[in-house]
Design a protein around this motif. Structure first.
Motif, PDB file in Angstrom:
ATOM      1  N   GLN A  63       0.835  -1.196   0.000  1.00 25.03           N
ATOM      2  CA  GLN A  63       0.000   0.000   0.000  1.00 25.03           C
ATOM      3  C   GLN A  63       0.871   1.247   0.000  1.00 25.03           C
ATOM      4  O   GLN A  63       0.593   2.205  -0.727  1.00 25.03           O
ATOM      5  CB  GLN A  63      -0.933   0.009   1.223  1.00 25.03           C
ATOM      6  CG  GLN A  63      -1.905   1.158   1.232  1.00 25.03           C
ATOM      7  CD  GLN A  63      -2.872   1.110   0.066  1.00 25.03           C
ATOM      8  OE1 GLN A  63      -3.368   0.058  -0.313  1.00 25.03           O
ATOM      9  NE2 GLN A  63      -3.142   2.259  -0.518  1.00 25.03           N
ATOM     10  N   TRP A  64       1.947   1.246   0.792  1.00 24.52           N
ATOM     11  CA  TRP A  64       2.851   2.394   0.843  1.00 24.52           C
ATOM     12  C   TRP A  64       3.493   2.624  -0.520  1.00 24.52           C
ATOM     13  O   TRP A  64       3.568   3.750  -0.989  1.00 24.52           O
ATOM     14  CB  TRP A  64       3.922   2.171   1.912  1.00 24.52           C
ATOM     15  CG  TRP A  64       4.833   3.334   2.066  1.00 24.52           C
ATOM     16  CD1 TRP A  64       4.643   4.425   2.863  1.00 24.52           C
ATOM     17  CD2 TRP A  64       6.081   3.544   1.393  1.00 24.52           C
ATOM     18  NE1 TRP A  64       5.691   5.297   2.729  1.00 24.52           N
ATOM     19  CE2 TRP A  64       6.588   4.786   1.834  1.00 24.52           C
ATOM     20  CE3 TRP A  64       6.817   2.807   0.467  1.00 24.52           C
ATOM     21  CZ2 TRP A  64       7.795   5.295   1.375  1.00 24.52           C
ATOM     22  CZ3 TRP A  64       8.021   3.328   0.012  1.00 24.52           C
ATOM     23  CH2 TRP A  64       8.492   4.552   0.455  1.00 24.52           C
ATOM     24  N   VAL A  65       3.949   1.547  -1.155  1.00 22.60           N
ATOM     25  CA  VAL A  65       4.561   1.675  -2.483  1.00 22.60           C
ATOM     26  C   VAL A  65       3.536   2.205  -3.475  1.00 22.60           C
ATOM     27  O   VAL A  65       3.832   3.095  -4.264  1.00 22.60           O
ATOM     28  CB  VAL A  65       5.142   0.321  -2.948  1.00 22.60           C
ATOM     29  CG1 VAL A  65       5.513   0.358  -4.418  1.00 22.60           C
ATOM     30  CG2 VAL A  65       6.361  -0.049  -2.111  1.00 22.60           C
ATOM     31  N   SER A  66       2.348   1.672  -3.410  1.00 19.81           N
ATOM     32  CA  SER A  66       1.290   2.120  -4.316  1.00 19.81           C
ATOM     33  C   SER A  66       0.975   3.596  -4.101  1.00 19.81           C
ATOM     34  O   SER A  66       0.831   4.357  -5.066  1.00 19.81           O
ATOM     35  CB  SER A  66       0.036   1.287  -4.083  1.00 19.81           C
ATOM     36  OG  SER A  66      -1.036   1.784  -4.836  1.00 19.81           O
ATOM     37  N   ASP A  67       0.897   4.005  -2.841  1.00 18.20           N
ATOM     38  CA  ASP A  67       0.579   5.398  -2.532  1.00 18.20           C
ATOM     39  C   ASP A  67       1.694   6.351  -2.948  1.00 18.20           C
ATOM     40  O   ASP A  67       1.433   7.502  -3.288  1.00 18.20           O
ATOM     41  CB  ASP A  67       0.315   5.571  -1.031  1.00 18.20           C
ATOM     42  CG  ASP A  67      -0.961   4.881  -0.585  1.00 18.20           C
ATOM     43  OD1 ASP A  67      -1.776   4.501  -1.454  1.00 18.20           O
ATOM     44  OD2 ASP A  67      -1.141   4.707   0.633  1.00 18.20           O
ATOM     45  N   ASN A  68       2.926   5.896  -2.902  1.00 18.23           N
ATOM     46  CA  ASN A  68       4.069   6.776  -3.145  1.00 18.23           C
ATOM     47  C   ASN A  68       4.728   6.577  -4.509  1.00 18.23           C
ATOM     48  O   ASN A  68       5.743   7.216  -4.795  1.00 18.23           O
ATOM     49  CB  ASN A  68       5.105   6.602  -2.034  1.00 18.23           C
ATOM     50  CG  ASN A  68       4.576   7.103  -0.713  1.00 18.23           C
ATOM     51  OD1 ASN A  68       4.236   8.263  -0.582  1.00 18.23           O
ATOM     52  ND2 ASN A  68       4.474   6.219   0.264  1.00 18.23           N
ATOM     53  N   ALA A  69       4.174   5.739  -5.346  1.00 11.55           N
ATOM     54  CA  ALA A  69       4.774   5.466  -6.654  1.00 11.55           C
ATOM     55  C   ALA A  69       4.801   6.722  -7.520  1.00 11.55           C
ATOM     56  O   ALA A  69       5.809   7.017  -8.167  1.00 11.55           O
ATOM     57  CB  ALA A  69       4.026   4.344  -7.361  1.00 11.55           C
ATOM     58  N   GLU A  70       3.725   7.476  -7.535  1.00 12.14           N
ATOM     59  CA  GLU A  70       3.663   8.682  -8.366  1.00 12.14           C
ATOM     60  C   GLU A  70       4.684   9.714  -7.895  1.00 12.14           C
ATOM     61  O   GLU A  70       5.368  10.344  -8.709  1.00 12.14           O
ATOM     62  CB  GLU A  70       2.249   9.274  -8.345  1.00 12.14           C
ATOM     63  CG  GLU A  70       2.058  10.412  -9.315  1.00 12.14           C
ATOM     64  CD  GLU A  70       2.330  10.007 -10.763  1.00 12.14           C
ATOM     65  OE1 GLU A  70       2.879  10.857 -11.504  1.00 12.14           O
ATOM     66  OE2 GLU A  70       1.999   8.877 -11.162  1.00 12.14           O
TER      67      GLU A  70
END
Length: 93
Positions: A63-70
């Motif tokens: 979830q953290w990676v998904s949230d911070n990918a952009e």
């Protein structure tokens, strides 16, 4: 999670009954066997909790990676731009 714990408790009961059937006349041996089986079940329950905790940690990391990918993509573009500017300013040998 609750279902797996109930399953473990049911297995413990079945194993205890099986231990009693193996040695009906020897109470000390029966107690020892039940204690060994209880220890095995406890170890299995601990392992299950560890797997669930690890699974939750993995989900949080995803979830953290998904949230911070952009944001990471934006920072990478910024670094590329700065690197390109730096290379333009550097005189050719």
């Amino acid at each position: 999670m609750k279902a797996s714990l109930l399953f473990l408790l049911a297995c413990t009961a079945v194993l205890a009954v099986g231990a009693r059937a193996d040695s009906p006349e020897e109470p000390k041996a029966l107690v020892k066997k039940v204690q060994e089986l209880a220890q095995k079940v406890t170890d299995m329950a601990k392992d299950a909790f560890i797997r669930v905790r690890d699974s939750e940690a993995v989900q949080q990391a995803r979830q953290w990676v998904s949230d911070n990918a952009e944001l990471a993509k934006q920072r990478l573009e910024w670094v590329k731009e700065k690197l390109a500017e730096l290379l333009k300013k550097t005189p050719a040998p």
